[in-house]
Design an enzyme around this catalytic site. Sequence first.
Site, PDB file in Angstrom:
ATOM      1  N   LYS A  13       0.819  -1.223   0.000  1.00 11.88           N
ATOM      2  CA  LYS A  13       0.000   0.000   0.000  1.00 11.88           C
ATOM      3  C   LYS A  13       0.851   1.272   0.000  1.00 11.88           C
ATOM      4  O   LYS A  13       0.630   2.174  -0.776  1.00 11.88           O
ATOM      5  CB  LYS A  13      -0.897   0.073   1.247  1.00 11.88           C
ATOM      6  N   ARG A  86      -9.455   1.342   8.772  1.00 13.07           N
ATOM      7  CA  ARG A  86      -8.861   0.050   9.085  1.00 13.07           C
ATOM      8  C   ARG A  86      -9.894  -0.913   9.665  1.00 13.07           C
ATOM      9  O   ARG A  86      -9.584  -2.056   9.911  1.00 13.07           O
ATOM     10  CB  ARG A  86      -7.768   0.312  10.109  1.00 13.07           C
ATOM     11  N   ARG A 125      11.239  -7.048   5.105  1.00 16.44           N
ATOM     12  CA  ARG A 125      11.207  -5.600   4.839  1.00 16.44           C
ATOM     13  C   ARG A 125      12.173  -4.875   5.767  1.00 16.44           C
ATOM     14  O   ARG A 125      12.306  -5.214   6.941  1.00 16.44           O
ATOM     15  CB  ARG A 125       9.791  -5.069   5.067  1.00 16.44           C
ATOM     16  N   ARG A 158      11.543  -2.497  11.067  1.00 11.16           N
ATOM     17  CA  ARG A 158      10.525  -1.809  11.862  1.00 11.16           C
ATOM     18  C   ARG A 158      10.208  -2.671  13.078  1.00 11.16           C
ATOM     19  O   ARG A 158      10.169  -3.885  12.991  1.00 11.16           O
ATOM     20  CB  ARG A 158       9.251  -1.659  11.022  1.00 11.16           C
ATOM     21  N   ARG A 169      -0.550  -8.716  13.512  1.00 10.14           N
ATOM     22  CA  ARG A 169      -1.081  -7.750  12.541  1.00 10.14           C
ATOM     23  C   ARG A 169      -1.929  -8.448  11.481  1.00 10.14           C
ATOM     24  O   ARG A 169      -2.920  -7.902  11.008  1.00 10.14           O
ATOM     25  CB  ARG A 169       0.073  -6.967  11.891  1.00 10.14           C
TER      26      ARG A 169
HETATM   27  P1  AMP Z   1       0.809   0.595   8.754  1.00 10.33           P
HETATM   28  O1  AMP Z   1       2.068   1.325   8.487  1.00 10.33           O
HETATM   29  O2  AMP Z   1      -0.357   1.088   7.932  1.00 10.33           O
HETATM   30  O3  AMP Z   1       0.965  -0.907   8.666  1.00 10.33           O
HETATM   31  O4  AMP Z   1       0.408   0.925  10.273  1.00 10.33           O
HETATM   32  C1  AMP Z   1       1.267   0.619  11.349  1.00 10.33           C
HETATM   33  C2  AMP Z   1       0.488   0.605  12.651  1.00 10.33           C
HETATM   34  O5  AMP Z   1      -0.096   1.905  12.888  1.00 10.33           O
HETATM   35  C3  AMP Z   1      -0.694  -0.355  12.705  1.00 10.33           C
HETATM   36  O6  AMP Z   1      -0.302  -1.683  13.004  1.00 10.33           O
HETATM   37  C4  AMP Z   1      -1.540   0.281  13.800  1.00 10.33           C
HETATM   38  O7  AMP Z   1      -0.982   0.047  15.084  1.00 10.33           O
HETATM   39  C5  AMP Z   1      -1.376   1.774  13.512  1.00 10.33           C
HETATM   40  N1  AMP Z   1      -2.408   2.244  12.563  1.00 10.33           N
HETATM   41  C6  AMP Z   1      -2.203   2.703  11.284  1.00 10.33           C
HETATM   42  N2  AMP Z   1      -3.357   3.064  10.723  1.00 10.33           N
HETATM   43  C7  AMP Z   1      -4.331   2.821  11.641  1.00 10.33           C
HETATM   44  C8  AMP Z   1      -5.740   2.972  11.649  1.00 10.33           C
HETATM   45  N3  AMP Z   1      -6.416   3.444  10.589  1.00 10.33           N
HETATM   46  N4  AMP Z   1      -6.407   2.617  12.785  1.00 10.33           N
HETATM   47  C9  AMP Z   1      -5.760   2.152  13.863  1.00 10.33           C
HETATM   48  N5  AMP Z   1      -4.435   1.968  13.918  1.00 10.33           N
HETATM   49  C10 AMP Z   1      -3.712   2.298  12.822  1.00 10.33           C
END
Ligand code: AMP
Length: 220
Positions: A13, A86, A125, A158, A169
């Site tokens: 994404k 999400r 990654r 990360r 996740r």
């Molecule tokens: P990502 O980089 O999109 O995988 O997001 C990393 C982390 O940020 C996720 O595992 C959540 O802990 C938090 N996060 C990102 N976007 C959201 C969202 N829309 N709602 C809740 N937590 C989020």
Amino acid sequence: MIIILVGAPGSGKGTQAKQLSERYGLAHLSTGDIFRGEMAAKTPLGEKAAAYVKSGQLVPDNIVTEMVAGRMDPASPKYLLDGFPRNLEQAHSFSKDLASMGLAVDLVVYLSLPEAEVVKRLTSRRVCAKCGEVFNLLSMPPKAPGKCDKCGGAVVQRDDDTQATVTRRLLVFRDLTEPLVAYYRAEGVLRQVDAAGAMGDVTKKVAAVIDGHLAESKKK
Ligand code: AMP
């Protein structure tokens, strides 16, 4: 134009959103990137989010929806959202917020990828701790091991890309995020793209979907 990219963590994404936001003149809004930035800067929002992000859980909806609404400019509604909404609650409140601005979600692109591939991509990654450039030890390693090609910063894993957190996740994705696919399909705005394969090929497929949508909306 408001476009949402939905996909499991590791489906690409963020990488796709960077390419496509530039190509279509959309502002890229990544809630994950915002949280990581706030955490690095140790702001109150970052401190609130840290425990959730590090353990692979979702940050509470009220924090996220407020944060997104606060960053959107209704006078220039051109956004590519990556990582938001999400879950169904976020999707509902986002639709309401948009409606109050006279807006709606135009298109949702679902980047689909088999789970085994997701795990492989996430655990290999790596990111630059300084500029955020993304690498992959298997498919796109940095030219010099551990060093960013772009800025020379340290290339690290990360906190939430470790095997244990990746498993969490993925569960969160299956239970909470995947239902968005049916929700937006019922709304008539969902398009699915196979996210396996080279990054450039996936970008072409998503761009074709967006072009198709733009051509359709012109006819209306
Ligand atoms: P990502 O980089 O999109 O995988 O997001 C990393 C982390 O940020 C996720 O595992 C959540 O802990 C938090 N996060 C990102 N976007 C959201 C969202 N829309 N709602 C809740 N937590 C989020």
